[in-house]
Structure formats: C-alpha cells, structure tokens
Motif scaffolding. Sequence first.
Motif, mmCIF file in Angstrom:
data_model
loop_
_atom_site.group_PDB
_atom_site.id
_atom_site.type_symbol
_atom_site.label_atom_id
_atom_site.label_comp_id
_atom_site.label_asym_id
_atom_site.label_seq_id
_atom_site.Cartn_x
_atom_site.Cartn_y
_atom_site.Cartn_z
ATOM 1 N N ALA A 1 -11.715 -6.268 8.619
ATOM 2 C CA ALA A 1 -10.435 -6.450 7.933
ATOM 3 C C ALA A 1 -9.843 -5.109 7.532
ATOM 4 C CB ALA A 1 -10.651 -7.308 6.703
ATOM 5 N N ALA A 2 -8.689 -4.841 8.093
ATOM 6 C CA ALA A 2 -8.029 -3.573 7.768
ATOM 7 C C ALA A 2 -7.089 -3.795 6.616
ATOM 8 C CB ALA A 2 -7.244 -3.090 8.959
ATOM 9 N N ARG A 3 -7.429 -3.290 5.482
ATOM 10 C CA ARG A 3 -6.502 -3.414 4.372
ATOM 11 C C ARG A 3 -5.408 -2.355 4.510
ATOM 12 N NH1 ARG A 3 -8.067 -7.101 1.197
ATOM 13 N NH2 ARG A 3 -10.231 -7.745 1.347
ATOM 14 N N ALA A 4 -4.254 -2.753 4.131
ATOM 15 C CA ALA A 4 -3.102 -1.869 4.324
ATOM 16 C C ALA A 4 -3.336 -0.508 3.697
ATOM 17 C CB ALA A 4 -1.876 -2.513 3.727
ATOM 18 N N THR B 1 4.964 -0.560 4.220
ATOM 19 C CA THR B 1 3.842 -1.339 4.752
ATOM 20 C C THR B 1 3.374 -2.382 3.750
ATOM 21 O OG1 THR B 1 3.105 0.459 6.158
ATOM 22 C CG2 THR B 1 1.466 -1.191 5.599
ATOM 23 N N THR C 1 2.746 1.453 10.243
ATOM 24 C CA THR C 1 1.722 2.202 9.511
ATOM 25 C C THR C 1 1.596 3.650 9.943
ATOM 26 O OG1 THR C 1 0.144 1.336 11.087
ATOM 27 C CG2 THR C 1 0.272 0.234 8.954
ATOM 28 N N LYS D 1 1.619 -13.464 7.610
ATOM 29 C CA LYS D 1 0.970 -13.713 6.337
ATOM 30 C C LYS D 1 1.245 -15.166 5.954
ATOM 31 C CE LYS D 1 -0.695 -10.970 4.003
ATOM 32 N NZ LYS D 1 -2.065 -10.386 3.966
ATOM 33 N N VAL E 1 -7.654 -6.897 15.979
ATOM 34 C CA VAL E 1 -6.678 -7.331 14.984
ATOM 35 C C VAL E 1 -6.175 -6.105 14.227
ATOM 36 C CG1 VAL E 1 -6.203 -8.846 13.035
ATOM 37 C CG2 VAL E 1 -7.978 -9.469 14.651
ATOM 38 N N THR F 1 -5.213 1.761 5.957
ATOM 39 C CA THR F 1 -4.714 2.085 7.290
ATOM 40 C C THR F 1 -3.322 2.664 7.290
ATOM 41 O OG1 THR F 1 -3.920 -0.148 7.488
ATOM 42 C CG2 THR F 1 -6.082 0.327 8.436
ATOM 43 N N VAL G 1 3.003 -6.438 4.184
ATOM 44 C CA VAL G 1 1.669 -7.033 4.093
ATOM 45 C C VAL G 1 1.597 -8.021 2.923
ATOM 46 C CG1 VAL G 1 -0.768 -6.501 3.657
ATOM 47 C CG2 VAL G 1 0.502 -5.188 5.338
ATOM 48 N N ALA G 2 2.458 -7.846 1.931
ATOM 49 C CA ALA G 2 2.502 -8.799 0.812
ATOM 50 C C ALA G 2 3.147 -10.120 1.230
ATOM 51 C CB ALA G 2 3.260 -8.191 -0.362
ATOM 52 N N PHE H 1 -4.268 -5.809 10.997
ATOM 53 C CA PHE H 1 -3.707 -6.567 9.877
ATOM 54 C C PHE H 1 -2.515 -5.861 9.235
ATOM 55 C CE2 PHE H 1 -7.999 -8.496 9.980
ATOM 56 C CZ PHE H 1 -7.616 -9.824 10.076
ATOM 57 N N ALA H 2 -2.568 -4.530 9.207
ATOM 58 C CA ALA H 2 -1.486 -3.806 8.530
ATOM 59 C C ALA H 2 -0.171 -3.946 9.287
ATOM 60 C CB ALA H 2 -1.858 -2.339 8.380
ATOM 61 N N ASN H 3 -0.258 -3.998 10.631
ATOM 62 C CA ASN H 3 0.962 -4.146 11.412
ATOM 63 C C ASN H 3 1.160 -5.572 11.920
ATOM 64 O OD1 ASN H 3 2.159 -1.405 11.549
ATOM 65 N ND2 ASN H 3 0.142 -0.890 12.372
ATOM 66 N N VAL I 1 -14.541 -9.231 12.763
ATOM 67 C CA VAL I 1 -13.213 -8.679 12.533
ATOM 68 C C VAL I 1 -13.290 -7.780 11.310
ATOM 69 C CG1 VAL I 1 -10.830 -9.210 12.054
ATOM 70 C CG2 VAL I 1 -12.198 -10.775 13.431
ATOM 71 N N HIS J 1 -9.241 -14.948 6.497
ATOM 72 C CA HIS J 1 -9.781 -14.206 5.344
ATOM 73 C C HIS J 1 -8.822 -13.122 4.866
ATOM 74 C CE1 HIS J 1 -10.788 -11.876 8.877
ATOM 75 N NE2 HIS J 1 -10.960 -10.830 8.108
ATOM 76 N N GLU J 2 -7.842 -12.773 5.689
ATOM 77 C CA GLU J 2 -6.821 -11.810 5.258
ATOM 78 C C GLU J 2 -5.499 -12.531 4.972
ATOM 79 O OE1 GLU J 2 -6.658 -8.330 4.825
ATOM 80 O OE2 GLU J 2 -8.850 -8.375 4.805
ATOM 81 N N THR K 1 -5.189 1.961 13.391
ATOM 82 C CA THR K 1 -5.491 0.671 12.784
ATOM 83 C C THR K 1 -6.812 0.090 13.274
ATOM 84 O OG1 THR K 1 -4.047 -0.161 14.461
ATOM 85 C CG2 THR K 1 -3.139 0.087 12.264
ATOM 86 N N THR K 2 -7.082 -1.062 12.702
ATOM 87 C CA THR K 2 -8.358 -1.735 12.910
ATOM 88 C C THR K 2 -8.627 -2.160 14.333
ATOM 89 O OG1 THR K 2 -7.463 -2.968 11.112
ATOM 90 C CG2 THR K 2 -9.721 -3.473 11.761
#
Lengths: 509, 509
Positions: free
Chosen positions: B493-496, B236, B346, A213, A99, B499, B240-241, A101-103, B491, A123-124, B504-505
């Motif tokens: 979790a890759a926070r923006a 990014t 990213t 999202k 996964v 990364t 992500v928001a 998440f950022a992209n 998983v 969870h994200e 990335t994750t």
Amino acid sequence: MRDSHIDALVEIVGERRCLWQPNQVRAYACDGYTAESGLPRAVVFPESTDEVAQICRYLYEHEIPYLPRGAGTGLSGGATPTGGQVVINLARMNRLLAVDFANLRAIVQPGLVNLTLTRRIAHEDCYYAPDPSSQSVCTIGGNFAENAGGSHCLKYGVTTNHIVAAKVVLPDGSVIDVGAPFGDAPGYDLLGLLVGSEGTLGIATEITVRILKKPQSLRTALAYFDRVADASDTVTDIIVAGIIPAAIEMMDQLAMQAVDKSNYHVGYPNDIEAVLLIEVDGLTAGVDDVMERVVELCRKHHVREVRVAQSDGERALWWSSRKMAFGAMGRLSPDYIVQDGVIPRTRLTEVLQKIEGISRRYGLRIANVFHAGDGNLHPLVLYDSRVPGEAERAVRAGSEVLRACVDAGGSITGEHGVGIEKIGEMAYMFSEDELQVQRAVKACFDGKGIVNAGKLIPLPGRCVEVKHAREIIDDHWQILNSFPDQAEVQVRAARAEKTAAKPTTSVQG
Amino acid sequence: MRDSHIDALVEIVGERRCLWQPNQVRAYACDGYTAESGLPRAVVFPESTDEVAQICRYLYEHEIPYLPRGAGTGLSGGATPTGGQVVINLARMNRLLAVDFANLRAIVQPGLVNLTLTRRIAHEDCYYAPDPSSQSVCTIGGNFAENAGGSHCLKYGVTTNHIVAAKVVLPDGSVIDVGAPFGDAPGYDLLGLLVGSEGTLGIATEITVRILKKPQSLRTALAYFDRVADASDTVTDIIVAGIIPAAIEMMDQLAMQAVDKSNYHVGYPNDIEAVLLIEVDGLTAGVDDVMERVVELCRKHHVREVRVAQSDGERALWWSSRKMAFGAMGRLSPDYIVQDGVIPRTRLTEVLQKIEGISRRYGLRIANVFHAGDGNLHPLVLYDSRVPGEAERAVRAGSEVLRACVDAGGSITGEHGVGIEKIGEMAYMFSEDELQVQRAVKACFDGKGIVNAGKLIPLPGRCVEVKHAREIIDDHWQILNSFPDQAEVQVRAARAEKTAAKPTTSVQG
C-alpha cells in the motif's frame, strides 16, 4: 483431432494447457448466450503476453480462426466459437500486476475477476467502478472486450471510462501498447477502438485501469409507484435538477413478483407498477440533503411510499433483490431472453407501453428490470422452450423490443454487446456505408478476417434490413434545415414536465 | 492562381465564399502555432453538410490536398496549411441546431463558438463543460478535432467525454453518422477515433454534445505556498482524500509576476513559490464542508495563506488572472512557447525541478502555469526572437520539457494536440510498430493520404528517435515479471505521503 497444429500449440503452452479432445472442449462451446454454440478446435491457456503473442502469430500465419475468452459470462455470444476455432482462454492470466494508490491506477492481467480487483485494493479504501451483475465471476478482460456497464454507470461511466492503457496482442501476434496511464494518449484513440471491440481486433494482456476512492457515505432509497409514468417522470426530474445519483434502478411488477418469490424477500406491494432503487453517494456532508431532495421529487410525482435504508443490511437486501432479478425469473418461467436496449430517459413511459403491446401480440410475458437513470432497459422475455415455436417467438419479440428502442432514438445495446445475438440489428441502426467503414477498420487490424469473425460487425451478406435508424433519430430531433438567420434562432426551452412523455425540444428559425 | 479547380469550388459555394487570391488567403497561413505556415491554394466557406461533402468529393477525386479549419486558435499547427492545400473553413456553419434540455443533449454545427453554446443554453441553467482558455473564440468543431480540455476537465473530462454523436464527411466526401445520442453506439468506437484526430480522418458537420446542469453552488480558494513541493503534495492529498474538485490550477512565481504586471492585479506575494486556485462545486448542501476539508489539507502542507472567495467578483478576478496567464507573458518577454505535457500527479515536484534545470541550461526563463489536478503542465518558455538563435533554443528547451514529462511516465500532450509542433515527439512516445498501426488507421479513412497530411502521425521518414517511452513507463511501474504465486502477491500500500515525491508503488511476489 490431434494434428500438427495442436502439436504446435502444445509446443508453446505445454500438454496440460492445451485441450483438444471433444469431451474437454465441450465446456467452451458457448458463453452466457446459449442460443448458439460450436465446438472449438482447441482451447489454450496462455500465462503471459509472450505466449499469447506466439499463439496468435502461429494461428494467423496458418490462417486458423481463433477468438479470446474470459469467464464466459457474456450475454451476446462474443466468446462463443461458431465451430472449429481455437479458443484462447485467458483465465490463468489473472494477476494484479501493480497498484499506484497515490495516482489511482492499477495494472491487471485480463483474467482477473472484476470483484477480486476491488477486494484486493479495499484496504486502501479504493475500488474499481464498473459493476456488471456478474462482477463476482466476470473478468476485467471480458469487461474490456464488451465495454461492460453496471448499476453505477449513471454516475461513473462504463468500462471505456475506466481503462487508460493496455498492452495488446494484435491478430498477427505483434504486440503494441495503446493509451497512456496519465493523460490522453496522442494520436488516434486506438484504446477506445479496442475497448468494446469484442475480441475482434486484438487481445489485451495487460490492462491499466483507473481506480477510485470509495465514497465517504451513501444513502439508498426504495420508492413504490402506482404508475410507471410517475416513476419515469421522477427519474427525469432528478437528473434535470442537477442531481447525479450513483444509481437509479427500476423494476416493473412482473420483475418484483419474481424477486419476491425468490429468496430476496423485500415485500413489494402486489399492486404497484414500479419500484425505484435510488442511491446517492459522496462526502458525508451533503448526502442527507441530496437524498432529501430525491425524496421530495418522488413525492412530487405521487410516490406511494419511499423509504431510506436504515442499515447496511437493509441496503444490501435491496441491492441483492435487484442484482438477482435475472436469476429470479426462473420462479416465473423455465426460460427467458434478456434484452439490452437504450432510450432517451424521457421516452421511458412511451417505450414501456410499446413493450407491453409487443408482449400482448406475441402472447409472452415481458418483465422489465433496468438502469433507469441511463435509459438502459433490460426487458426479460419469458418463454418455455418445451412449447414448440415459443423460443423463436421470444427471439422475435426481443428483436422487436430492440427496434422500439432504436425507433425512440436509442440504441440496440447498453452494456451486453452485439456478439452473435444482435448482429442482425446492426443494419437497423447503421447504413451500409457506415458498416463498410466498420469493416474497413476490422480489415485494418485483421486482414485475413479470422479473429472472432462473424461477431459485432455483420458481413456484407448478413445485411437484410433496409431501414435506417438515423432517419428516425433525425426525426426525434426534428432538425430543421432552413433557419432564416442565426440571430433569430430561438431555443424553445423544453421543461422536463412538458417533455417527459413526448418527443423533445428542437430549435426553430 | 485561378484555375479549373477553383472554378469547380466556386461552382459549389459561389464566388463570395471561395477565396483564392494570395492577399485574401494569407490570413489562413497558420493557426495559433505561428512557427510554421504555408499559403493555402484556396479557402472555401461551406454552409451545409452537403456543400462540405461536395467539396471533399471533388478534392479527393482530383487528389488535391485539403484540411479543415475552425477559429484557428489551435496551438500545435493542426489547422496550418503547409502549402498549397485547400482550407475548408467551417466558420459559417455556426448554428445551434437543436437542444433537448430534458435529456441534456444539443446538436451544433462545427463553427459554433464554445462559449456561445453555453450562453445560448444558460436560461435553462445548462452549460457545455469543456472550457479551454480560448473558449470565447474557439469552436466546438475545433475542440472536437483537438480533443480540447480546459480548467474543469479534472472533474468533468475532456471533449471526448462530452461528444456523443456526429455527422461526419469522410475524406472521399461520403457522409456517415457515428456515435449515438443515447447509449454507447455498438460496433467500433469510430466517434472516439475521430475526436482528437486533428482533421486527418474526416470533418464533423453536426455534433451532438452532452450538456450539463450548472452546479448549484461553488466555492473557490486561493492558497499561497512558500514551497512548490508543499503545493504539489496538497494536490495529491486532496485527490487521495476522495475529493474531486472542479479544478485545481497552479502557477509558479514567474507566472504570478507576469499576471500581477498585467491588468489582473491579485497582489500575489513576491516571495512565494506557488499559488493554487482550487474550486469545488455541487449541491449547496455540502460544498462548504468540502471546502473546509480542502483548506485543512492546505494547512497540513504549510500553506502560508489560504482564502475562500467572498464574492463572484473576487472569484472572477482570480479566474481571469489564471486564464490570462499566457497572454500576460508579454509583460515579461517579447515571445514565448507554450508547452503541454502530462505527468502523474505525484511526480510534480520532481518534474518541476527538471524543468528548472532545463531553464538554467538553456539560459531561458520558463514559467509554469498548469492544471495541477490532472498533472497537465503548461511550461511557458520565454525568449526573444530578435536575438539570433534564441527561438531555436526555445524550441529545443520545450522539446526537452516534453521528454521530461514522458520520462516521468506521462504524455507529450494533455489538450493542445500534436499537429506539426510535436510530431517529432510522437516517436519518443510510440514504437515504430505502434506508429504503423496509426498509419494503417489513417490509410483506412484516407487511402490517398491527402487530408491534413503530415499532422498528428509522423510519416515513416520523420521518425528519427529511437528511444521508446514505453520502457520508461514500465520502469515507472516497476512491473515484475516473476511472481512465484498469485496467492503470495502482496500489494504494498502506497500512502500518498510516502510517494508524493518519488516513484510509486508496485506489487512484488
């Protein structure tokens, strides 16, 4: 019968992951379309791309017909062996591989269940958008093969809009990557060709999907209409107002009756013709205003009552009652066929009247549950298989319904695929020339014609229809071929009010 | 030279619509990619599907290579004859055939100019979404062939998302309809295959497009950043928001300098590294709140100054300065090459650093103008063709930039197509097996290989590269192949924030 071919498959996947005895393989004789079935020669359960490739290579070399299978929830027979094929069951390839998440991307194996993906990224605050009613059991691989849709496709699009890349085992066992995780892939869009190809061109073993999202907020409304035409006009008006709700679902009286008799007791009035379930989503700032406009438009079209859900519980009840509508048909009838046609939104009332006529002529009740915003109808033809001849009559009635959709400028499938079920209607939509191009594409991938053959694209012998739907479409559009001068062309603006129940605008010279 | 073939073409379209004398056809020797050119054998101007079909049938039968052409604004050589082909110019097929405002569809001929379509439907508050910078001159047919993009693709998607059906003349002159005006067409997605096929598989002569209602409101912001990394992180974070702006455009210092030297005088500070142009649209209720959140996110990432446009004039100035950035390069350099690569959002900062390195190594300035929200870069390599060897050096630098994009997990084209220009990079993105499938698809439509041959898909001889980009992509994703157990998979979790500037994750067992 165990023969040298079974031995070869066992060699690849081991004894435990290769079924071949009739009592073992019987469970794989059909998918959710139960009208046809056939016993597979064997069912194998690969666990990696490499195993899938080895299996395909062996079978292709030995010219043994085969087909892939996901959860078997398909409604058109795409995963049904017509007899003697090897079924490649992808259920054990059910991992979430990565996964980002950022992209907003994830890579999954084909056997991963649709809703499981959403749960694993929740969870994200992320989710996977396509949401067929079977989402709690159907797989992403099956969704890929059938280009599955769902209630929220109006705003978010069908499966093809959410898959960006895939690793694919071709019929002969070679492995290629198609698409691009970021940016459109250059060259021909092979990924787009494979999505919706119903397992006839290859098997996706790693699928890269777009994840989204979760919308910050949503508002859900339930609207009761005395007349179907008013509900239908409301749908058109919402879209023409520039609002794109996450979903607009409609049910007719018969469908509401079934739902209210089941466990989902919404309490629909007995005497209304249609209910709309409308959901809008987005950032918190704004959704209330949008919902207010939706409510206004319902009122403009004489809604009897419109309510906005006051709690998550209320919203969940409304959605359950919609999503379980197919299952609830059991309360009204021992058997039913679910159809899946698409029409231009503005011709809803007209097509529903035609369906009523078909219902009367065949003496069979037809309930209507549909994604109204997309013009994607799901007429449910109720019948009793114990009454001789009734099943055949139901199939014929269903087929007439599909043709009514095509005659209105629409299509024979929105999200359930063609499979075995609608292969006869393909020739009603396409000319023989067009089908020939489809066959050439198939041959380009599967020269031996042994991979899920007889699905999706009719073989030359099966084209019994002569009518060509395109003429109807041209007629719908009223394209005029003799413009005197470009500068003089006048666009006759078709206001939604005028066209809601009749053929749409054209340009005239 | 006038020969019997010219006579045959004249027979179809008449003397006036068939050019064959060198001085007449010279204007059609290349498109917007001027590095290569070739004199066409003839240029014909059909006015109907039937004429196109007759021309194609004749040429295919006589094995005379040909290619279609729109306005010739393409940037990769898709409409460039390499020498001796017949050019089928669709400029005269420029009519708007029909509009269905209630169902939001229009049918156009391929020669209709993109912006003209929008203007002709504006009285109903509708528009056509894909908006390449050349939209005031480029045609819908050309957009179809190149799968053109534009600034607003971030929210609205590229051309393939806006074309729903087409009438297509195949290489041999037969005519088929592909797609469906309403609902996805069943069968293989031939329409998707044709969009972006750069005129190598057929010629669309009637195109049915989705039209959209204009958003009720929009807000546009201009944000100055001291550091590119901050601008990049802002982009990014916005995505992500869960915000999907209509557009997020970025320009670097060199691009700003060029623009400020031209007629579009925005007054960018001299010492900032990046400017973002961010637009949000939607219903009036809500857009201000969304823009407020965007501004907050800019501030979080140390924006020096951020302004929201106070008038249509201000917004128009900001957009003009962006859209004219390519043209403005003339203020800085006599020549430039515009590149078109895609990367994961990213990895923007990292790739921009690489581009800076390439610029230094080649001793050539590279300006960056791009659709930041999509990760679609347009590096402009500045050079002077009068300096011996500089043009070749610029081409090599551009090619290295594209490879840097692929190495970051991206693609060699976002919206300009492959054409002649990037055909060498196709083998950097695809394996030989993958290119073979592409060639098989081409052969399935054009068995003689005479329609726009040598574009898009490299012929076997041209694959000089051995590196396979997919390995790099797999590397980017860090897919691990040995999970001990599905249940244990975690998983990460890759926070923006973490990364934004690094790989990335991934998921690990």
